[in-house]
Structures are given as structure tokens and as C-alpha cells.
Motif scaffolding. Structure first.
Motif, short mmCIF file in Angstrom:
data_model
loop_
_atom_site.label_atom_id
_atom_site.label_comp_id
_atom_site.label_asym_id
_atom_site.label_seq_id
_atom_site.Cartn_x
_atom_site.Cartn_y
_atom_site.Cartn_z
N ASN A 106 -12.62 -11.60 -14.07
CA ASN A 106 -11.74 -11.46 -12.92
C ASN A 106 -11.92 -10.06 -12.46
O ASN A 106 -11.30 -9.91 -11.23
CB ASN A 106 -10.25 -11.89 -13.38
CG ASN A 106 -10.06 -10.96 -14.70
OD1 ASN A 106 -10.67 -10.33 -15.43
ND2 ASN A 106 -8.52 -10.92 -14.73
N ASN A 109 -14.88 -9.72 -9.86
CA ASN A 109 -14.55 -10.48 -8.82
C ASN A 109 -13.70 -9.44 -7.93
O ASN A 109 -13.72 -9.25 -6.58
CB ASN A 109 -13.71 -11.71 -9.04
CG ASN A 109 -14.67 -12.85 -9.43
OD1 ASN A 109 -15.90 -12.74 -9.37
ND2 ASN A 109 -13.94 -13.80 -10.10
N LEU A 113 -14.36 -7.73 -4.17
CA LEU A 113 -13.57 -8.00 -2.84
C LEU A 113 -13.41 -6.30 -2.48
O LEU A 113 -13.29 -6.15 -1.16
CB LEU A 113 -12.14 -8.43 -3.35
CG LEU A 113 -11.06 -8.59 -2.49
CD1 LEU A 113 -11.60 -9.31 -1.10
CD2 LEU A 113 -9.82 -9.15 -2.84
N ILE A 131 -10.83 -12.14 3.87
CA ILE A 131 -9.40 -12.43 2.94
C ILE A 131 -9.44 -13.97 3.13
O ILE A 131 -8.71 -14.90 2.13
CB ILE A 131 -8.50 -11.82 3.32
CG1 ILE A 131 -8.64 -10.34 3.44
CG2 ILE A 131 -6.91 -12.03 2.57
CD1 ILE A 131 -9.11 -9.58 2.20
N ASN A 133 -11.12 -16.42 2.74
CA ASN A 133 -11.92 -17.20 1.51
C ASN A 133 -10.91 -17.21 0.42
O ASN A 133 -11.16 -18.09 -0.58
CB ASN A 133 -13.04 -16.50 1.23
CG ASN A 133 -14.21 -16.49 2.33
OD1 ASN A 133 -14.24 -17.74 3.03
ND2 ASN A 133 -15.01 -15.61 2.52
N ASP A 134 -9.99 -16.40 0.18
CA ASP A 134 -8.94 -16.47 -0.88
C ASP A 134 -7.70 -16.68 -0.26
O ASP A 134 -6.90 -15.96 0.14
CB ASP A 134 -8.90 -15.09 -1.54
CG ASP A 134 -8.12 -14.97 -2.71
OD1 ASP A 134 -7.09 -15.83 -3.30
OD2 ASP A 134 -8.51 -14.05 -3.76
N LEU A 137 -4.63 -15.07 -2.02
CA LEU A 137 -4.34 -13.65 -1.65
C LEU A 137 -3.97 -13.70 -0.01
O LEU A 137 -2.69 -12.75 0.19
CB LEU A 137 -5.62 -12.84 -1.75
CG LEU A 137 -5.57 -11.48 -1.30
CD1 LEU A 137 -4.85 -10.60 -2.10
CD2 LEU A 137 -7.02 -10.81 -1.45
N SER A 138 -4.41 -14.37 0.80
CA SER A 138 -3.86 -14.47 2.32
C SER A 138 -2.62 -14.91 2.36
O SER A 138 -1.75 -14.14 3.00
CB SER A 138 -4.77 -15.53 3.09
OG SER A 138 -6.31 -15.33 2.97
N ALA A 179 -4.43 -7.48 -4.44
CA ALA A 179 -5.49 -7.97 -5.30
C ALA A 179 -5.12 -7.29 -6.72
O ALA A 179 -5.55 -7.92 -7.92
CB ALA A 179 -6.78 -7.47 -4.90
#
Length: 306
Positions: A106, A109, A113, A131, A133-134, A137-138, A179
Motif C-alpha cells: 500500500n 502504491n 501516485l 485520480i 483511476n482511484d 480517492l476521487s 492519499a
């Protein structure tokens, strides 16, 4: 205590040997207290052992807190003695014996990012694409920027809109914050302190040139990355293309941002023996304005997506 007001007993001093009137009175006080605070700076190992033994003899229900802990080994020793809670800057320093050259998945990753978002060629559209893609998080980022705390005149529907409204640098910094704040296997106070440092650095750098001022937030946030990641700072920054002004501040302690970080660490190090007059009103004001911000951002970073 008869009126339900909780009592804290601060640093009781137990006699060296035997039982006397002082010991009996202290045990009575412990029985009335909800918390007992022990300043470890005034104790050696023998006196700490004696103190904890006397607290147990008092049939305590109070929470025993070891305070002013600056090193991990001291904290571990206090934990082994039976202390319940711990206070001190040890948490913000990496434990040398725990530092490794490899990271958990983690954290790898997260580092990828951070590196991708840091790319200066990324504008609002590219930032949103990264962002997007996550999804979690978005979601958290949009919820945070649209919260009542920021008082926007209208709701922002996308990260691209947010980047245009606030500026790419500001949104990039909030992506970092979200993040890092989402690492749920890291002590909450450590994550909050990283956010607090970031905001304080941003406020304290107001008199620096614009390009350095924009980097202050990153320097503050990343100043605890070695502790958060559990690897040496040099290893952390090897994969993140940071500007030289930030890299010099974090690795060498040099440059204008290093002075800003020194102001923040100076504030953190104030204790009962410190000279509070040595801290400027500007630093105190930056701290007060940063606490609420850090708590707010952390709460959204930890929030589960609906």
C-alpha cells in the motif's frame, strides 16, 4: 471528584523506600484521580519501576500516562512497565531498528501516485485522469472541497473543475493529503501531524517567493514520510521527482524551506521546560489556523465512500 469533575494527578513523587504518611496520601490521591501523568525526564528506570508499583498498590483505575517521550526505546520501556498512554515527539521520528529498504504494497502504491501527481506537465485534465483511476480517492477529494468548510458558491462536479477553480498546485497538494491521510495502518496522530505540518508550512511561507511558497506545503507534508513509510527519507524521495528546494530541505536541512520546517519543529518541541517566549506569534497563529484544517481533511481522508 464528589461533583463528578475528573481529576488528573501530575507527576506524584513517591518516597524511595518504605511506607510513610506521604505514600499513604499519594495512594489516596491516586484513587481519586482519573489520570496520572508521569514526566519521564525526572525519573531513572528504578524510580519509574517504583512509581508503577505504587500505582498498582493504590488499586488504581486511573490512566497512567508517560509524558515527554522523545525516543522509541523510552516509549517501549514505559509500555513494558505498564503505562497506558504516551505523549511526546517520539511518534514523529522513525524507529531506527524498524527502518527497511522495502515498503509494504500500500505504501508502494502511494509512492507511485505521489510521483505521478508530482509531474509538472500534468494540467487539470491530466490530473483528473490520474485520480479518476482511484474512485475512492476521487470521491473523498470532491466531498472535501465541496464541504461547508470551504464555503464554495457552487458545487464542483469534477476534479478538473476543482483544479481550475483552486489551481492545479492546490488540488495536487490536497491529493497528497487525502492519499497520505488514508493510510489506516498508521497511527492517526502521525497522519494528522503530517497534515498539520503541511498547512503550517504553507502559512509560514507567505513571505517567500511564489515558487517556493507553493512548495512549502509539500515540504511540510513530506517531512514525516520516512516515519509514515518506515523507510529512510533518501529511499522515499528516490522515486518522487521533487523540486530541489524541497529535496534539499528534507534531505540536507538546507535552503529556505528548511528554515520553515525548523520553525514548525521548534513549536512541536515546546514543553514545560521550554521558553515559549522564543516562539513568534506568527508560528502560534499558523498552528491555531492549521489544527482545524488538518482535522477536517483527515476526517474526509478516513471517510468511507458511499
Amino acid at each position: 471528584t464528589a461533583r463528578g469533575v475528573p481529576v488528573m494527578l501530575e507527576d506524584p513523587l513517591w518516597p524511595g523506600t518504605g511506607a510513610d504518611a506521604t505514600t499513604g496520601r499519594l495512594q489516596e490521591l491516586v484513587q481519586m484521580a482519573r489520570w496520572v501523568s508521569i514526566d519521564v525526564r525526572g525519573h531513572d528506570e528504578a524510580s519509574l519501576v517504583r512509581t508503577m508499583a505504587n500505582l498498582r498498590l493504590a488499586d488504581r483505575h486511573a490512566v497512567a500516562t508517560a509524558t515527554y517521550l522523545y525516543e522509541h526505546r523510552t516509549q517501549r520501556a514505559c509500555m513494558n512497565l505498564g503505562f497506558d498512554a504516551f505523549q511526546g515527539s517520539y511518534l514523529f521520528r522513525p524507529a531506527e531498528e524498524q527502518l527497511v529498504e522495502t515498503m509494504k504494497p500500500n505504501r508502494l502504491n502511494l509512492l507511485r501516485l505521489l510521483a505521478a501527481v508530482q509531474n509538472p506537465d500534468n494540467g487539470p485534465g491530466e490530473l483528473e485522469e490520474l485520480i479518476r483511476n482511484d474512485a475512492v480517492l476521487s470521491y473523498k477529494l470532491l466531498k472535501c472541497v465541496n464541504s461547508a468548510y470551504f464555503g464554495l458558491p457552487r458545487e464542483l462536479k469534477s476534479l478538473q473543475q476543482a483544479a481550475v477553480y483552486f489551481g492545479v498546485m492546490r488540488i495536487r497538494n490536497w491529493v497528497y493529503s487525502m492519499a497520505i491521510g488514508d493510510l489506516d495502518d498508521t497511527p492517526p496522530e502521525l497522519l494528522k501531524q503530517a497534515l498539520l505540518r503541511a498547512r503550517m508550512a504553507e502559512l509560514l511561507a507567505r513571505n517567500l517567493p511564489p515558487e517556493q511558497r507553493e512548495m512549502a506545503f509539500i515540504a511540510g507534508l513530506f517531512s514525516l514520510l520516512d516515519t509514515i513509510m518506515g523507510v529512510p527519507m533518501k529511499r522515499v524521495l528516490a522515486d518522487v521527482p521533487l523540486p530541489d528546494v524541497v529535496r534539499h530541505a528534507l534531505l540536507e536541512g538546507s535552503g529556505p524551506l528548511a528554515l520553515t520546517l525548523a520553525q514548525i519543529r521548534g513549536w512541536e518541541s515546546i514543553d514545560g521546560a521550554g521558553d515559549k517566549r522564543a516562539v513568534s506569534a506568527e508560528v502560534a497563529d499558523a498552528y491555531l489556523h492549521s489544527v482545524e484544517w488538518a482535522e477536517h481533511v483527515y476526517s474526509f481522508a478516513q471517510r468511507q465512500a458511499a
